[in-house]
Write a protein that holds these residues in place. Structure first.
Motif, PDB file in Angstrom:
ATOM      1  N   ASN A  81       0.827  -1.206   0.000  1.00 59.52           N
ATOM      2  CA  ASN A  81       0.000   0.000   0.000  1.00 59.52           C
ATOM      3  C   ASN A  81       0.862   1.258   0.000  1.00 59.52           C
ATOM      4  OD1 ASN A  81      -2.384  -1.448  -0.035  1.00 59.52           O
ATOM      5  ND2 ASN A  81      -2.629  -1.399   2.180  1.00 59.52           N
ATOM      6  N   ARG A  82       1.922   1.264   0.799  1.00 59.93           N
ATOM      7  CA  ARG A  82       2.809   2.426   0.836  1.00 59.93           C
ATOM      8  C   ARG A  82       3.504   2.610  -0.513  1.00 59.93           C
ATOM      9  NH1 ARG A  82       3.292   7.379   2.357  1.00 59.93           N
ATOM     10  NH2 ARG A  82       5.427   8.019   2.669  1.00 59.93           N
ATOM     11  N   LEU A  83       3.935   1.506  -1.117  1.00 59.78           N
ATOM     12  CA  LEU A  83       4.557   1.562  -2.430  1.00 59.78           C
ATOM     13  C   LEU A  83       3.593   2.156  -3.461  1.00 59.78           C
ATOM     14  CD1 LEU A  83       6.972   0.863  -4.232  1.00 59.78           C
ATOM     15  CD2 LEU A  83       6.003  -1.430  -4.478  1.00 59.78           C
ATOM     16  N   ALA A  84       2.336   1.748  -3.405  1.00 61.76           N
ATOM     17  CA  ALA A  84       1.337   2.272  -4.340  1.00 61.76           C
ATOM     18  C   ALA A  84       1.143   3.775  -4.144  1.00 61.76           C
ATOM     19  CB  ALA A  84       0.011   1.533  -4.169  1.00 61.76           C
ATOM     20  N   VAL A  85       1.122   4.227  -2.894  1.00 60.48           N
ATOM     21  CA  VAL A  85       0.972   5.658  -2.623  1.00 60.48           C
ATOM     22  C   VAL A  85       2.150   6.431  -3.212  1.00 60.48           C
ATOM     23  CG1 VAL A  85       1.028   7.401  -0.778  1.00 60.48           C
ATOM     24  CG2 VAL A  85      -0.487   5.428  -0.589  1.00 60.48           C
ATOM     25  N   LEU A  86       3.353   5.927  -3.010  1.00 59.78           N
ATOM     26  CA  LEU A  86       4.534   6.632  -3.530  1.00 59.78           C
ATOM     27  C   LEU A  86       4.564   6.634  -5.050  1.00 59.78           C
ATOM     28  CD1 LEU A  86       7.266   5.463  -1.010  1.00 59.78           C
ATOM     29  CD2 LEU A  86       6.071   7.660  -1.094  1.00 59.78           C
TER      30      LEU A  86
END
Length: 117
Positions: A88-93
């Motif tokens: 999820n964090r990777l997708a946000v970045l």
């Protein structure tokens, strides 16, 4: 030996150090504890895409004790929420790189947390 880290990249480096220890049940327990130590709040602060990708790869395909179990046994495994938080964090970045902060960012993401350090 006690290992410390201040970002996801250092967490991956520490996981590699644990993995290089002699094969034993203690090593496997240490790898499992290391995976569990990667908290949601820690992940939310990460801003380096390659570090997140390395952590995801290590948790998916790494050594026994750290890597997720085979299909069918993942639902209640402690690595499952960690992998999801990392993804999820990777997708946000990655979305941050595609769409700059502003009204659209707030509407889609709910804030500017990708820019927080």
């Amino acid at each position: 030996m006690r290992l410390t880290w201040s970002d996801v990249s250092e967490w991956v480096d520490a996981a590699h150090r644990i993995d290089r220890r002699r094969l034993s049940e203690a090593r496997n327990r240490a790898l499992g504890a290391h995976a569990a130590a990667l908290s949601r709040e820690f992940i939310k602060r990460e801003t380096d895409v390659p570090s997140l990708e390395a952590a995801i790869h290590f948790l998916k395909y790494g050594p026994p004790g750290l890597a997720r179990p085979p299909k069918g046994a993942r639902a209640d495994h402690p690595t499952t929420p960690v992998i999801m938080d990392l993804m999820n964090r990777l997708a946000v970045l990655k979305r941050r790189d595609e769409m700059g902060a502003g009204d659209n960012w707030t509407a889609m993401i709910g804030g500017s947390d990708a820019y927080s350090a």
